[in-house]
Scaffold this active site. Sequence first.
Site, mmCIF file in Angstrom:
data_model
loop_
_atom_site.group_PDB
_atom_site.id
_atom_site.type_symbol
_atom_site.label_atom_id
_atom_site.label_comp_id
_atom_site.label_asym_id
_atom_site.label_seq_id
_atom_site.Cartn_x
_atom_site.Cartn_y
_atom_site.Cartn_z
ATOM 1 N N ASP A 46 0.833 -1.204 0.000
ATOM 2 C CA ASP A 46 0.000 0.000 0.000
ATOM 3 C C ASP A 46 0.868 1.255 0.000
ATOM 4 O OD1 ASP A 46 0.912 -0.103 2.604
ATOM 5 O OD2 ASP A 46 -1.070 0.011 3.540
ATOM 6 N N SER A 47 2.182 1.064 0.074
ATOM 7 C CA SER A 47 3.122 2.172 -0.117
ATOM 8 C C SER A 47 2.960 2.794 -1.496
ATOM 9 C CB SER A 47 4.567 1.681 0.065
ATOM 10 O OG SER A 47 4.818 0.517 -0.710
ATOM 11 N N ASP A 85 -1.030 -6.492 -0.447
ATOM 12 C CA ASP A 85 -1.062 -5.765 0.826
ATOM 13 C C ASP A 85 -2.477 -5.242 1.073
ATOM 14 O OD1 ASP A 85 0.021 -4.773 3.128
ATOM 15 O OD2 ASP A 85 1.153 -3.159 2.171
ATOM 16 N N LYS A 115 -0.969 -9.690 2.966
ATOM 17 C CA LYS A 115 -0.266 -9.185 4.151
ATOM 18 C C LYS A 115 -1.164 -8.189 4.861
ATOM 19 C CE LYS A 115 2.899 -5.897 3.953
ATOM 20 N NZ LYS A 115 2.352 -4.919 4.957
ATOM 21 N N GLU A 117 -1.319 -5.631 8.654
ATOM 22 C CA GLU A 117 -0.528 -5.046 9.732
ATOM 23 C C GLU A 117 -1.152 -5.317 11.096
ATOM 24 O OE1 GLU A 117 0.930 -1.184 7.063
ATOM 25 O OE2 GLU A 117 -0.011 -0.874 9.018
ATOM 26 N N GLU A 184 9.314 -4.307 10.662
ATOM 27 C CA GLU A 184 9.752 -3.046 10.056
ATOM 28 C C GLU A 184 10.312 -2.081 11.088
ATOM 29 O OE1 GLU A 184 8.175 0.582 7.152
ATOM 30 O OE2 GLU A 184 6.919 -1.198 7.470
#
Length: 282
Positions: A46-47, A85, A115, A117, A184
Amino acid sequence: MAKKKSILDLMKMKKAEEQVAWVTAYDFPTASFAEQAGMEMILVGDSLGMVVLGYQGTIPVTMEDCISHCQAVRRGAPNTWVIGDMPFGSYQVSDEDAVRNAVRFMKEADVDCIKLEGGDRVKSRIRAITDAGIPVMGHIGLTPQSSGQLGGFKAQGRRVDNARVLIQDALVVQEAGAFSLLVEAVPPEVTKFIADKLDIPVYSIGAGPCDGQLVISGDMLGKFQAFTPKFIKKYANVAEVETNAFKEYVAEVKAGQFPTDDHVYHILDTQEEFEKLFQEFK
């Protein structure tokens, strides 16, 4: 062409202490280059909100954004393990929402896993998604979707109390059924302990040596100029190359130096025949 890695392959690589190298990619050409270079995995992160779409963070990124970019990456890297993501809002509301959106990633984008978070707070989400037969990668430490709660994009686990929470989260993620974990912006001492403690592969983005390394492709290639994280090594300066190429193009167009005779298509009939044609329209 190398065979696509499986979860079993990744587990074997951890046991053999063989490093996994992976990057983010958001489009067909970058994914193709990454596969040609021998990357074992590609994250469609999502970056993309910051490095592709120009947002200030990852929060505005939608499911449609992620799925569209995952589709492009899959077309560019058909033989590479691709990770979708899950963007903010796609799994926070309920387990049912999380499963529904994870299924969309698998069906519409042909990713190999998703993925998400978080640690303890998303354990039911991880369990629900894995129970649906979808592989899950966890993500702890600096979690960009929660950067507001973390006080910004800051390293995590630098104090004992915070490191304890990260270790507990890592154990919860594994227990909930995740097949791997991304850590991270965490000190290497903490990351190593987590990697040694867990049976599943533990990967690092700015968290020191462990079972493998992830970097944002735009950072390592020097394309994203807003800021450069401390943990990034630039392997190229693509921004400078592209900018200089654009400048040269502008200068040549303004000076009438482009296009030249080499850059045009030539007529196949005689000049006289074309002159007759042009006369018809005068």
